[in-house]
Design a protein around this motif. Structure first.
Motif, PDB file in Angstrom:
ATOM      1  N   ILE A   1       0.997  -1.205   0.048  1.00 52.15           N
ATOM      2  CA  ILE A   1       0.070  -0.046   0.073  1.00 52.15           C
ATOM      3  C   ILE A   1       0.849   1.413  -0.059  1.00 52.15           C
ATOM      4  CG2 ILE A   1      -1.445   1.416   1.367  1.00 52.15           C
ATOM      5  CD1 ILE A   1      -2.857  -1.615   2.397  1.00 52.15           C
ATOM      6  N   GLU A   2       1.964   1.188   0.843  1.00 49.55           N
ATOM      7  CA  GLU A   2       2.829   2.283   0.859  1.00 49.55           C
ATOM      8  C   GLU A   2       3.456   2.639  -0.522  1.00 49.55           C
ATOM      9  OE1 GLU A   2       4.071   4.283   3.359  1.00 49.55           O
ATOM     10  OE2 GLU A   2       2.578   3.841   4.372  1.00 49.55           O
ATOM     11  N   VAL A   3       3.787   1.479  -1.378  1.00 53.92           N
ATOM     12  CA  VAL A   3       4.472   1.897  -2.647  1.00 53.92           C
ATOM     13  C   VAL A   3       3.240   2.272  -3.573  1.00 53.92           C
ATOM     14  CG1 VAL A   3       5.769   0.666  -4.394  1.00 53.92           C
ATOM     15  CG2 VAL A   3       6.212   0.041  -2.141  1.00 53.92           C
ATOM     16  N   LYS A   4       2.390   1.753  -3.531  1.00 54.72           N
ATOM     17  CA  LYS A   4       1.194   1.697  -4.735  1.00 54.72           C
ATOM     18  C   LYS A   4       0.511   3.295  -4.397  1.00 54.72           C
ATOM     19  CE  LYS A   4      -2.740  -0.525  -6.753  1.00 54.72           C
ATOM     20  NZ  LYS A   4      -1.630  -0.947  -8.211  1.00 54.72           N
ATOM     21  N   PHE A   5       0.170   3.468  -3.267  1.00 53.15           N
ATOM     22  CA  PHE A   5      -0.643   4.527  -3.085  1.00 53.15           C
ATOM     23  C   PHE A   5       0.096   5.852  -2.453  1.00 53.15           C
ATOM     24  CE2 PHE A   5      -3.601   0.967  -2.982  1.00 53.15           C
ATOM     25  CZ  PHE A   5      -4.437   1.326  -3.939  1.00 53.15           C
ATOM     26  N   ASN A   6       1.409   5.978  -2.289  1.00 55.63           N
ATOM     27  CA  ASN A   6       1.914   6.883  -1.645  1.00 55.63           C
ATOM     28  C   ASN A   6       3.141   7.511  -2.586  1.00 55.63           C
ATOM     29  OD1 ASN A   6       0.364   6.545   0.484  1.00 55.63           O
ATOM     30  ND2 ASN A   6       1.919   5.733   1.855  1.00 55.63           N
TER      31      ASN A   6
END
Length: 528
Positions: A514-519
């Motif tokens: 999630i950190e990589v995909k959405f941030n």
């Protein structure tokens, strides 16, 4: 009307006769009388010939001006006003009082007291105004002080455009182009007029012509992009927006529309970048703030959403819609008191059923079931929907009225039988009264329904979890993520399942994903 050669010949005869009289005036009176008689006869004869020649010439000139007027009329009807004026001037140089030529000229060059407009042509039915694309504003024209040049006609055309008189606008833009074939602004404005009359082919042609005349003028490119957007041609839409921005990085409108292009495609981070570029160009562009807020709402960055809505409200303090989105953002983060204050403000500005529906959901989430039920019932009096009946059922269920809850859940299913959660809510009613068999039947029915949207997948995963089947819950969310890879709420729903079952390994893996995909947005990274 004497021709020059005829006048010269007459003067020559007059001079010749005067010489004869001079030499013979001392001779016999007889000779003098003969010469005088000759002079008179020649004058009478020549005058008669010239008189005939005058009317012959008049007839010929009248025929010639008629031909010239026919040519001028043809040029006028084909919108070539420059050639029209040339032939009218030629007619008036031959016949200064030619009324037909004067009347046609008045249609091209207005009197000082008023202007006359002529419809150029009838094109297709009137279309709605292209959103957010507007013609350049102009000052009011003072007819007594203006020269009737290309710039004048372009200004007048802009005024007619602003008034919604597209036929007259088209007429004046054509006149501007006739007097200056390199007037790029007039071509762009002509394209705008045709676009609003839904003549797409002419609009595109004139936008392209405008840009060909001035390669630094990017408004025609922005207009082309929007024409293609309306036609569903995303390839050309993107091409012309990118071209406009590459020529002029400070093209505010093109950057705004580029953001819209990305947002329609759910490419929110690219959209955010484009909207932020708009604000760097013009920090008073309120639509960019609203669009940014909506992007952040979609990726569930509700704090950033709220921040941009506040900036929007600084510029548009009476926007009920901004307060509506603020309420939804606060509701999503369980800040129910803030949510209620925002939606109350929205309702004060605009009494809207959708806003009252949000207010009822906030009351329900806050545990104010009676207040929520009252609002839902008022909304049902005006419009019966499955969602409203479902919420009425939930309110009755929380108030321990299983019969009324069952009735409302059944009504919801009658209106929309493809929502798994409606069947599950109905199952809960039977569970509350100890009817396990009917409860199991409706739970089974809920799990057999194919989800049709993101919320359905989340609801179905919740049903599996509530019935101690986490593997099916995770499988359901995995199917949803394949279908909606940009839906952040699906990842968080799956994260909560890993947390609930104590699967720390998968929990941490998903959190990193999630950190990589959405941030990948700098603003979000800083916040984290």
């Amino acid at each position: 009307m004497f021709k020059k050669c005829e006048l010269k010949f007459l003067l020559f005869i007059e001079l010749f006769l005067q010489i004869l009289i001079y030499f013979f005036k001392y001779d016999t009176k007889y000779l003098h009388d003969i010469i005088i008689s000759m002079k008179k006869g020649i004058l009478v004869l020549l005058s008669g010939l010239l008189f005939i020649g005058y009317f012959t010439d008049f007839a010929m000139s009248s025929e010639l001006t008629d031909d010239y007027f026919d040519i001028a009329t043809n040029y006028f009807n084909s919108n070539d006003y420059k050639k029209t004026i040339e032939y009218l001037d030629l007619i008036l140089s031959i016949e200064p009082d030619n009324l037909k030529a004067k009347n046609l000229l008045k249609k091209l060059v207005p009197d000082e007291e008023k202007t006359q407009t002529v419809v150029v042509e009838e094109v297709l039915n009137k279309a709605e105004n292209p959103e957010f694309v507007k013609i350049v504003d102009v000052e009011s024209v003072n007819l007594q002080n203006e020269m009737y040049d290309s710039a004048y006609y372009n200004k007048k055309g802009q005024e007619f455009y602003q008034q919604g008189d597209l036929d007259s606008a088209i007429q004046y833009f054509y006149k501007a182009i006739a007097l200056n074939s390199k007037n790029a602004t007039a071509y762009n404005n002509l394209g705008m007029s045709y676009w609003q009359k839904n003549n797409i082919e002419e609009a595109i042609k004139n936008f392209k012509k405008a840009f060909s005349l001035n390669s630094k003028y990017t408004q025609p490119l922005t207009n082309l992009a929007n024409v293609y957007m309306q036609q569903g041609d995303e390839k050309n839409e993107f091409f012309y927006l990118q071209k406009a921005i590459s020529i002029n990085p400070n093209d505010e409108l093109s950057s705004l529309f580029l953001g819209d292009y990305y947002r329609r495609r759910n490419e929110y981070f690219s959209a955010i970048k484009a909207y932020k570029n708009v604000i760097e160009i013009n920090n008073k562009n309120s639509r960019a703030y609203m669009s940014l807020a909506l992007c952040y709402f979609e990726i569930e960055e509700f704090n950033l959403c709220s921040q941009n809505l506040m900036k929007f409200l600084d510029l548009n303090p009476e926007s009920d819609y901004a307060y509506f989105i603020l309420a939804k953002a606060a509701f999503a983060t369980s800040h129910f008191e803030y949510a209620k204050s925002f939606i109350t403000k929205a309702i004060e500005l605009n009494e809207c059923a959708n806003y009252r529906f949000v207010l009822a959901k906030i009351d329900y989430a806050n545990g104010n079931y009676e207040a929520a039920k009252e609002i839902f019932q008022q909304l049902l009096n005006d419009n019966t929907t499955a969602e409203l009946f479902n919420y009425m059922g939930l309110c009755y269920y929380k108030l321990k009225d299983a019969d009324a809850a069952t009735t409302n859940f059944r009504k919801a299913i009658e209106l929309d039988g493809l929502k798994p959660i409606y069947y599950y809510n109905l199952a809960q009613c039977y569970k509350s009264i100890g009817d396990k068999k009917t409860y199991a039947r409706y739970v089974n029915t809920a799990t057999q329904i194919n989800p049709v949207n993101i919320q359905d997948y989340i609801d179905l995963s919740y049903i599996y979890m509530d019935n101690s089947n986490p593997s099916y819950a995770i499988k359901t969310l995995d199917q949803a993520i394949l279908k909606y890879p940009q839906a952040k709420s699906l990842y968080y729903a799956k994260l909560r399942i890993f947390e609930a079952i104590g699967d720390n390994i998968h929990y941490n893996e998903l959190k990193d994903l999630i950190e990589v995909k959405f941030n990948d947005n700098e603003e979000i990274k800083k916040k984290k």
